[in-house]
Design an enzyme around this catalytic site. Structure first.
Site, PDB file in Angstrom:
ATOM      1  N   TRP A  82       0.864  -1.184   0.000  1.00 42.55           N
ATOM      2  CA  TRP A  82       0.000   0.000   0.000  1.00 42.55           C
ATOM      3  C   TRP A  82       0.904   1.238   0.000  1.00 42.55           C
ATOM      4  O   TRP A  82       1.785   1.347   0.854  1.00 42.55           O
ATOM      5  CB  TRP A  82      -0.868  -0.050   1.267  1.00 42.55           C
ATOM      6  CG  TRP A  82      -1.883   1.029   1.396  1.00 42.55           C
ATOM      7  CD1 TRP A  82      -2.733   1.488   0.433  1.00 42.55           C
ATOM      8  CD2 TRP A  82      -2.178   1.785   2.585  1.00 42.55           C
ATOM      9  NE1 TRP A  82      -3.536   2.475   0.944  1.00 42.55           N
ATOM     10  CE2 TRP A  82      -3.213   2.679   2.262  1.00 42.55           C
ATOM     11  CE3 TRP A  82      -1.668   1.787   3.883  1.00 42.55           C
ATOM     12  CZ2 TRP A  82      -3.757   3.567   3.191  1.00 42.55           C
ATOM     13  CZ3 TRP A  82      -2.207   2.665   4.814  1.00 42.55           C
ATOM     14  CH2 TRP A  82      -3.236   3.541   4.464  1.00 42.55           C
ATOM     15  N   ASP A 126      -0.019  -5.547   9.601  1.00 44.15           N
ATOM     16  CA  ASP A 126      -1.094  -4.620   9.235  1.00 44.15           C
ATOM     17  C   ASP A 126      -2.355  -5.446   8.955  1.00 44.15           C
ATOM     18  O   ASP A 126      -2.385  -6.276   8.049  1.00 44.15           O
ATOM     19  CB  ASP A 126      -0.683  -3.814   7.989  1.00 44.15           C
ATOM     20  CG  ASP A 126      -1.696  -2.716   7.673  1.00 44.15           C
ATOM     21  OD1 ASP A 126      -2.738  -2.636   8.366  1.00 44.15           O
ATOM     22  OD2 ASP A 126      -1.450  -1.941   6.727  1.00 44.15           O
ATOM     23  N   LYS A 166     -13.037  -0.999   6.956  1.00 44.73           N
ATOM     24  CA  LYS A 166     -13.699  -1.828   5.940  1.00 44.73           C
ATOM     25  C   LYS A 166     -14.701  -2.772   6.580  1.00 44.73           C
ATOM     26  O   LYS A 166     -15.843  -2.874   6.119  1.00 44.73           O
ATOM     27  CB  LYS A 166     -12.673  -2.641   5.145  1.00 44.73           C
ATOM     28  CG  LYS A 166     -11.412  -1.900   4.778  1.00 44.73           C
ATOM     29  CD  LYS A 166     -11.545  -1.048   3.542  1.00 44.73           C
ATOM     30  CE  LYS A 166     -10.472   0.032   3.536  1.00 44.73           C
ATOM     31  NZ  LYS A 166      -9.757   0.237   2.324  1.00 44.73           N
TER      32      LYS A 166
HETATM   33  N1  PMP Z   1      -3.456  -0.720   5.591  1.00 40.22           N
HETATM   34  C1  PMP Z   1      -3.841  -1.106   4.378  1.00 40.22           C
HETATM   35  C2  PMP Z   1      -3.111  -2.212   3.716  1.00 40.22           C
HETATM   36  C3  PMP Z   1      -4.941  -0.505   3.759  1.00 40.22           C
HETATM   37  O1  PMP Z   1      -5.311  -0.910   2.546  1.00 40.22           O
HETATM   38  C4  PMP Z   1      -5.613   0.525   4.435  1.00 40.22           C
HETATM   39  C5  PMP Z   1      -6.816   1.194   3.836  1.00 40.22           C
HETATM   40  N2  PMP Z   1      -6.780   1.461   2.499  1.00 40.22           N
HETATM   41  C6  PMP Z   1      -5.156   0.907   5.692  1.00 40.22           C
HETATM   42  C7  PMP Z   1      -4.083   0.254   6.250  1.00 40.22           C
HETATM   43  C8  PMP Z   1      -5.746   2.040   6.501  1.00 40.22           C
HETATM   44  O2  PMP Z   1      -7.066   2.111   6.625  1.00 40.22           O
HETATM   45  P1  PMP Z   1      -7.818   3.239   7.432  1.00 40.22           P
HETATM   46  O3  PMP Z   1      -6.839   4.276   7.859  1.00 40.22           O
HETATM   47  O4  PMP Z   1      -8.816   3.778   6.482  1.00 40.22           O
HETATM   48  O5  PMP Z   1      -8.420   2.543   8.593  1.00 40.22           O
END
Ligand code: PMP
Length: 397
Positions: free
Chosen positions: A132, A212, A247
């Site tokens: 990411w 993660d 999500k």
């Molecule tokens: N890690 C990964 C791999 C992700 O894809 C995302 C969201 N796109 C996140 C962390 C962070 O998500 P959020 O900050 O929206 O909770």
């Protein structure tokens, strides 16, 4: 004099640029497989009913909006630890694990980066190539040396051997970031056997894993997706996990997540948590309360939890069925085998294996939008459009 005269411009997020281009495309048959959010059959990102019910309950019962503590909502922390590490897990029972609430998974990663740079100075962070894109900028932005281990081969297929060989060369003590499930952007997850091998290298090189966990429940199921996190938490004295509720609870904009720390004993956990509260104070002072209160309300109530589990399961199934449906639809074109990996990947994202040229053609000729690396958000597809997409792919191949 202008204070801002020398301030230049950075390019915008390429995925957001893709969204803009999609919006302006007049083709009624256009298809958005770009941005990484879950979508239902209507192309909407829904608020789960369990969330709506919990919010209603909060409206009726909340008595104050005063600050929460530095680690956030204590009930949220406890319930999230159960969700991630398993109800009744040994680490929680012995005071070895704690959760610090953060603004989303991104906030958890940012806090982890601050912790590494301030409390583990000199440690590098190793990211999968690809990963990411925000992983790259968060750790670099915290002044940490960022390096990469390979994750896919030249044809964009999972390459565990290359990954393991590279990890064996990582300097002792460095931090290795692993995706718990639903790898973003590739969709390729490690098998249980692969995870055990990674654990052996982590032990041998005395690495600190940072896992993660942004898609719990989107891969094989809530418990199944936590398998690797629990394996590592059981086997290692120390571990960092970033958990996101964006999500799986559909709480994206409510910025709900946590940095989970597992330490060798309760005393050391208290030391680490004191540092996290101190660092968080400089970042956001105290975390936003609403999303965490929603999650705590749901997880703390058997009937709301059952409803949420069911809704999450239906999102997970929809994406898995779309994956299988696309591979089947490619069969008449003799392409099912070539794209079989799309059915084997997990989560919303897929490294389709389409080249940048093929992606450009899909967009120019069929108004199908995906990232130039060939990453598609499978959730952006719908059953009514699978045949169209299969035809378009067949045309550009
Ligand atoms: N890690 C990964 C791999 C992700 O894809 C995302 C969201 N796109 C996140 C962390 C962070 O998500 P959020 O900050 O929206 O909770």
């Amino acid at each position: 004099m202008s204070h801002f005269a020398k301030v230049g411009r950075v390019p915008g997020d390429p995925i957001l640029g893709l969204m803009d281009a999609y919006r302006l495309d007049p083709n009624p048959a256009k298809l958005d497989l770009g941005v990484g959010v879950y979508k239902d059959a209507r192309g909407l990102t829904p608020i789960p009913h369990a969330v709506k019910l919990a919010e209603q309950r909060l409206v009726d019962t909340e008595t104050t909006k005063t600050y929460v503590g530095g680690h956030g909502d204590a009930a949220f922390g406890r319930l999230l630890l159960d969700l991630v590490l398993g109800t009744g897990n040994r680490l929680e029972a012995t005071g070895r694990a704690g959760a610090t609430q953060t603004p989303g998974g991104t906030g958890a990663l940012r806090l982890a980066a601050e912790f590494i740079t301030h409390n583990l100075p000199g440690r590098g962070v190793w990211l999968s190539d690809p990963t990411w894109p925000i992983h790259e900028t968060i750790f670099a932005g915290a002044g940490i040396k960022v390096a990469h281990y390979p994750y896919v081969d030249a044809t964009n297929r999972l390459d565990v051997d290359a990954m393991l060989t590279a990890l064996e060369q990582v300097p002792k003590g460095d931090v290795v970031l692993l995706h718990a499930c639903c790898h973003n952007p590739t969709g390729f997850d490690l098998s249980q056997d692969d995870w055990r091998k990674v654990l052996e290298v982590v032990k041998a090189r005395e690495l600190l894993p940072l896992i993660d966990f942004a898609y719990q429940g989107f891969g094989d199921g809530l418990e199944q997706d936590a398998w690797a996190v629990r394996l590592f938490a059981e086997a290692l004295p120390e571990l960092l996990v970033t958990s996101s509720c964006s999500k799986n609870f559909g709480l994206y904009r409510e910025r709900t997540g946590a940095l989970i720390v597992c330490a060798a004993d309760a005393e050391k956990l208290t030391d680490v948590r004191s540092q996290l509260a101190f660092l968080a104070r400089n970042l956001w002072s105290t975390p936003p309360a609403h999303g965490a209160a929603v999650v705590a309300t749901i997880l703390g109530d058997a009937s709301l939890k059952a409803q949420w589990v069911e809704e999450l399961e239906s999102m997970r199934k929809r994406v898995a069925d779309l994956r299988r449906g696309l591979v089947e639809a490619l069969q008449p074109f003799g392409l099912a085998e070539r794209f079989a990996h799309i059915g084997e990947q997990r989560g919303m994202f897929s490294y389709t294996g389409l080249s940048p040229e093929q992606v450009a053609k899909l967009r120019a000729e069929f108004s199908v939008y995906m990232v130039s690396t060939g990453r598609a958000n499978v959730a952006g597809l719908d059953f009514s459009r699978i045949d169209d997409l299969a035809k378009a792919i067949a045309k550009v191949c």
